[in-house]
Design a protein around this motif. Structure first.
Motif, PDB file in Angstrom:
ATOM      1  N   PRO A 433      11.328  12.041   8.962  1.00 54.19           N
ATOM      2  CA  PRO A 433      10.979  13.048   7.996  1.00 54.19           C
ATOM      3  C   PRO A 433      10.189  12.196   6.921  1.00 54.19           C
ATOM      4  O   PRO A 433      10.879  11.155   6.281  1.00 54.19           O
ATOM      5  CB  PRO A 433      12.418  13.481   7.588  1.00 54.19           C
ATOM      6  CG  PRO A 433      13.347  13.207   8.830  1.00 54.19           C
ATOM      7  CD  PRO A 433      12.517  12.113   9.571  1.00 54.19           C
ATOM      8  N   GLY A 434       9.369  12.836   6.284  1.00 55.23           N
ATOM      9  CA  GLY A 434       8.694  12.453   5.289  1.00 55.23           C
ATOM     10  C   GLY A 434       7.293  11.692   5.779  1.00 55.23           C
ATOM     11  O   GLY A 434       6.590  10.990   5.007  1.00 55.23           O
ATOM     12  N   GLY A 435       7.087  11.465   7.131  1.00 51.28           N
ATOM     13  CA  GLY A 435       6.125  10.708   7.788  1.00 51.28           C
ATOM     14  C   GLY A 435       6.518   9.347   8.352  1.00 51.28           C
ATOM     15  O   GLY A 435       7.736   8.804   8.298  1.00 51.28           O
ATOM     16  N   GLY A 436       5.962   8.932   9.610  1.00 53.52           N
ATOM     17  CA  GLY A 436       6.268   8.021  10.316  1.00 53.52           C
ATOM     18  C   GLY A 436       6.880   8.160  11.555  1.00 53.52           C
ATOM     19  O   GLY A 436       6.846   9.428  11.892  1.00 53.52           O
ATOM     20  N   ALA A 437       7.348   7.172  11.993  1.00 51.37           N
ATOM     21  CA  ALA A 437       8.460   7.420  13.387  1.00 51.37           C
ATOM     22  C   ALA A 437       9.476   6.640  13.338  1.00 51.37           C
ATOM     23  O   ALA A 437       9.942   5.865  12.735  1.00 51.37           O
ATOM     24  CB  ALA A 437       7.319   6.889  14.357  1.00 51.37           C
ATOM     25  N   VAL A 438      10.755   7.089  14.398  1.00 48.96           N
ATOM     26  CA  VAL A 438      11.888   6.764  14.401  1.00 48.96           C
ATOM     27  C   VAL A 438      11.716   6.252  15.915  1.00 48.96           C
ATOM     28  O   VAL A 438      11.791   7.415  16.843  1.00 48.96           O
ATOM     29  CB  VAL A 438      13.042   7.418  14.266  1.00 48.96           C
ATOM     30  CG1 VAL A 438      14.217   7.182  14.566  1.00 48.96           C
ATOM     31  CG2 VAL A 438      12.949   7.912  12.792  1.00 48.96           C
ATOM     32  N   VAL A 439      11.976   5.168  16.388  1.00 46.78           N
ATOM     33  CA  VAL A 439      11.902   4.808  17.668  1.00 46.78           C
ATOM     34  C   VAL A 439      12.915   3.835  17.941  1.00 46.78           C
ATOM     35  O   VAL A 439      13.469   2.817  17.200  1.00 46.78           O
ATOM     36  CB  VAL A 439      10.608   3.931  18.009  1.00 46.78           C
ATOM     37  CG1 VAL A 439      10.763   3.794  19.515  1.00 46.78           C
ATOM     38  CG2 VAL A 439       9.388   4.782  17.743  1.00 46.78           C
ATOM     39  N   GLY A 440      13.743   4.030  19.176  1.00 44.87           N
ATOM     40  CA  GLY A 440      14.751   3.129  19.589  1.00 44.87           C
ATOM     41  C   GLY A 440      15.548   3.247  20.651  1.00 44.87           C
ATOM     42  O   GLY A 440      15.008   3.931  21.637  1.00 44.87           O
ATOM     43  N   PHE A 441      16.890   2.727  20.939  1.00 43.29           N
ATOM     44  CA  PHE A 441      17.453   2.868  22.170  1.00 43.29           C
ATOM     45  C   PHE A 441      18.930   3.012  22.067  1.00 43.29           C
ATOM     46  O   PHE A 441      19.412   2.588  20.938  1.00 43.29           O
ATOM     47  CB  PHE A 441      17.035   1.652  23.053  1.00 43.29           C
ATOM     48  CG  PHE A 441      17.583   0.590  22.562  1.00 43.29           C
ATOM     49  CD1 PHE A 441      18.584  -0.160  22.908  1.00 43.29           C
ATOM     50  CD2 PHE A 441      16.563  -0.395  21.785  1.00 43.29           C
ATOM     51  CE1 PHE A 441      19.336  -1.245  22.415  1.00 43.29           C
ATOM     52  CE2 PHE A 441      17.016  -1.619  21.363  1.00 43.29           C
ATOM     53  CZ  PHE A 441      18.270  -1.956  21.653  1.00 43.29           C
ATOM     54  N   THR A 442      19.541   3.492  23.019  1.00 47.78           N
ATOM     55  CA  THR A 442      20.989   3.444  22.866  1.00 47.78           C
ATOM     56  C   THR A 442      21.720   2.396  23.958  1.00 47.78           C
ATOM     57  O   THR A 442      21.221   2.202  25.127  1.00 47.78           O
ATOM     58  CB  THR A 442      21.418   4.870  23.048  1.00 47.78           C
ATOM     59  OG1 THR A 442      21.325   5.202  24.552  1.00 47.78           O
ATOM     60  CG2 THR A 442      21.040   5.873  22.123  1.00 47.78           C
ATOM     61  N   VAL A 443      22.862   2.130  23.796  1.00 44.57           N
ATOM     62  CA  VAL A 443      23.582   1.385  24.746  1.00 44.57           C
ATOM     63  C   VAL A 443      24.752   2.261  25.442  1.00 44.57           C
ATOM     64  O   VAL A 443      25.498   3.074  24.575  1.00 44.57           O
ATOM     65  CB  VAL A 443      24.395   0.200  24.160  1.00 44.57           C
ATOM     66  CG1 VAL A 443      25.154  -0.650  25.200  1.00 44.57           C
ATOM     67  CG2 VAL A 443      23.108  -0.865  23.607  1.00 44.57           C
ATOM     68  N   GLY A 444      24.897   2.152  26.579  1.00 40.98           N
ATOM     69  CA  GLY A 444      25.927   3.105  27.328  1.00 40.98           C
ATOM     70  C   GLY A 444      27.259   2.935  26.531  1.00 40.98           C
ATOM     71  O   GLY A 444      27.862   1.808  26.383  1.00 40.98           O
ATOM     72  N   ALA A 445      28.128   4.206  26.699  1.00 42.23           N
ATOM     73  CA  ALA A 445      29.325   4.194  25.924  1.00 42.23           C
ATOM     74  C   ALA A 445      30.250   3.244  26.724  1.00 42.23           C
ATOM     75  O   ALA A 445      31.199   2.739  26.092  1.00 42.23           O
ATOM     76  CB  ALA A 445      29.689   5.689  25.690  1.00 42.23           C
ATOM     77  N   ASP A 446      30.447   3.238  28.192  1.00 39.64           N
ATOM     78  CA  ASP A 446      31.171   2.263  28.909  1.00 39.64           C
ATOM     79  C   ASP A 446      30.962   0.812  28.495  1.00 39.64           C
ATOM     80  O   ASP A 446      32.029  -0.231  28.632  1.00 39.64           O
ATOM     81  CB  ASP A 446      30.977   2.461  30.038  1.00 39.64           C
ATOM     82  CG  ASP A 446      29.678   2.170  30.375  1.00 39.64           C
ATOM     83  OD1 ASP A 446      28.680   2.400  30.085  1.00 39.64           O
ATOM     84  OD2 ASP A 446      29.624   1.721  31.925  1.00 39.64           O
TER      85      ASP A 446
END
Length: 459
Positions: A433-446
């Protein structure tokens, strides 16, 4: 010998062994029963003969068969008396003289009433079962013999029938074993054919006979999944080679051009020489970086690291420090106390790749890293990500239109995706929001662990 034949032979062997054991035990039981009945009959008949009922020794009508022996089956018994002094006198029956031994003389001379002994006797071609029964002290004894050829004939017929039944059981067991082995090995044969096709180098059009809950069905299902993964791996390998060849052409073409210019190095001005050398240096660095990431992506070098309990804030901070030193840019870190079981160096590499990607697109502003409950996201104020690029930004060698003129191998985010998948997570890319990017990753809940230290915010 194939498995089907081995199973058929094994079934036949087990059936034959069972039939033989049953036959032997049945024959022994029948033989013992016949002998016991014969002895009991001799004891009863000897008492009748001693009481004077010699009519039991008279011949009886009998019908002879074509294979019967020529001895007198109509009069199977013979009887004689033994005096206390050991002399004998025929009583009736067959004209056969029974031997008298010392034990028989003792029974005749001193035996109590009813004392008796059994023994076997052979006269010519006939076998007899003989009983000697004492009549009392000083009264002598009675000897009674009966021809046992008929009993032996019955036992012989029983043995013949048992042998025939055993042979029949052997044949039936072999046939049943072959049919059962054929049913069992049918899917194994098709599975073997599929493996032979794979060993010959073919993966296309292979049909694996899946289905069933038994071991063969589970093996077929596992093999089908393995073939699917193998086909996917081969397709990825071919795509990687093609993409790598495409990406390597650009720096190699530039280097070839610069090499031709270097032949006129003496004719260039100092500024042109400096630009040429900087260009060569930059292209070689880009080529080296591309080759390193290709090798790491193709070999999954990070997978050799042993998982351990680590805090994501520590991982993110180390990656941020490295990018700060390399680029001189401001990296703002905002983490909670997320802790995971994972590979520290691989996760640090993933975060560093996200930061370098953000720094490349956002040339001026600070880059932010936010960690919440195993979710790592990097925020920038660059040109953002279009809808068409959001779905392909983590593909190997994919470059958005805004990145065509920027350095990079196009493999950094692909490595992030591989590391995230190895930790049971996923990747994401979306507009900020407002310009730009959000890039990332998640780790498994287990893989998430209870937090053991507070998070922090650092610039």
């Amino acid at each position: 010998m194939n498995l089907r034949s081995k199973l058929a032979i094994a079934f036949a062997g087990v059936g034959a062994a069972a039939a033989i054991l049953v036959g032997v035990f049945s024959y022994q039981a029948a033989s013992q029963r016949i002998d016991a009945e014969l002895d009991r009959s001799l004891l009863t008949t000897s008492a009748e003969v001693a009481a004077g009922a010699t009519q039991v020794l008279a011949p009886s009508p009998v019908t002879r068969g074509p294979d019967d022996d020529d001895h007198d089956e109509a009069q199977p018994m013979v009887a004689q008396s033994i005096a206390p002094d050991g002399t004998t006198r025929p009583i009736g029956g067959r004209p056969v003289h029974l031997d008298v031994g010392d034990a028989d003389r003792t029974l005749a001379a001193t035996g109590s009433l009813g004392d008796h002994r059994y023994w076997d006797f052979t006269a010519g071609r006939d076998d007899y079962r003989v009983i000697t029964v004492a009549l009392g002290p000083g009264r002598g004894a009675v000897q009674l013999g009966i021809d046992v050829d008929e009993s032996r004939h019955v036992l012989g017929e029983l043995a013949t029938r048992i042998t025939g039944v055993s042979a029949l059981v052997l044949a039936v067991a072999a046939l049943a074993g072959w049919l059962l082995a054929r049913q069992i090995t049918r899917r194994l044969v098709r599975l073997t054919q599929a493996t032979e096709q794979v060993s010959d180098g073919g993966l296309a059009g292979i049909t694996v006979p899946a289905g069933g809950r038994d071991e063969v069905g589970r093996l077929a299902t596992s093999f089908d999944r393995m073939l699917g993964r193998l086909a996917d791996a081969r397709a990825d390998q071919e795509r990687l080679v093609q993409d790598a060849a495409h990406e390597l052409r650009t720096p190699l073409t530039s280097l070839r051009t610069n090499a031709s210019v270097l032949r006129r190095f003496a004719e260039l001005t100092p500024d042109a020489r400096a630009r040429l050398l900087d260009d060569v240096d930059g292209e070689t660095r880009e080529l080296t970086h591309l080759i390193d990431e290709l090798v790491e992506l193709a070999t999954h070098r990070y997978e050799a690291e042993e998982p351990s309990a680590i805090g994501l804030d520590e991982v993110v901070e180390r990656a941020a420090d490295r990018v700060r030193r390399r680029t001189g840019r401001t990296i703002v870190v905002d983490t909670d106390a997320s802790a995971v079981t994972g590979q520290a160096k691989a996760l640090e590499r993933a975060v560093a790749n996200l930061l370098e990607n953000a720094v490349k697109f956002d040339a001026t502003g600070p880059v932010e890293v936010v960690v919440r409950d195993g979710r790592v996201q990097v925020l920038d104020r660059g040109p953002g990500i279009g809808d068409d690029d959001a779905a392909r930004v983590f593909d190997r060698f994919h470059r958005a239109d805004a990145a065509r003129g920027l350095p990079g191998s196009g493999l950094g985010l692909a490595i992030v995706r591989e590391i995230a998948l190895a930790h049971g997570g996923s990747v994401f890319a979306e507009p900020r929001p407002g310009g730009g990017a959000v890039v990332g990753f998640t780790v498994g809940a287990d893989l998430l662990l209870p937090s053991s230290h507070p998070g922090h915010v650092e610039g």
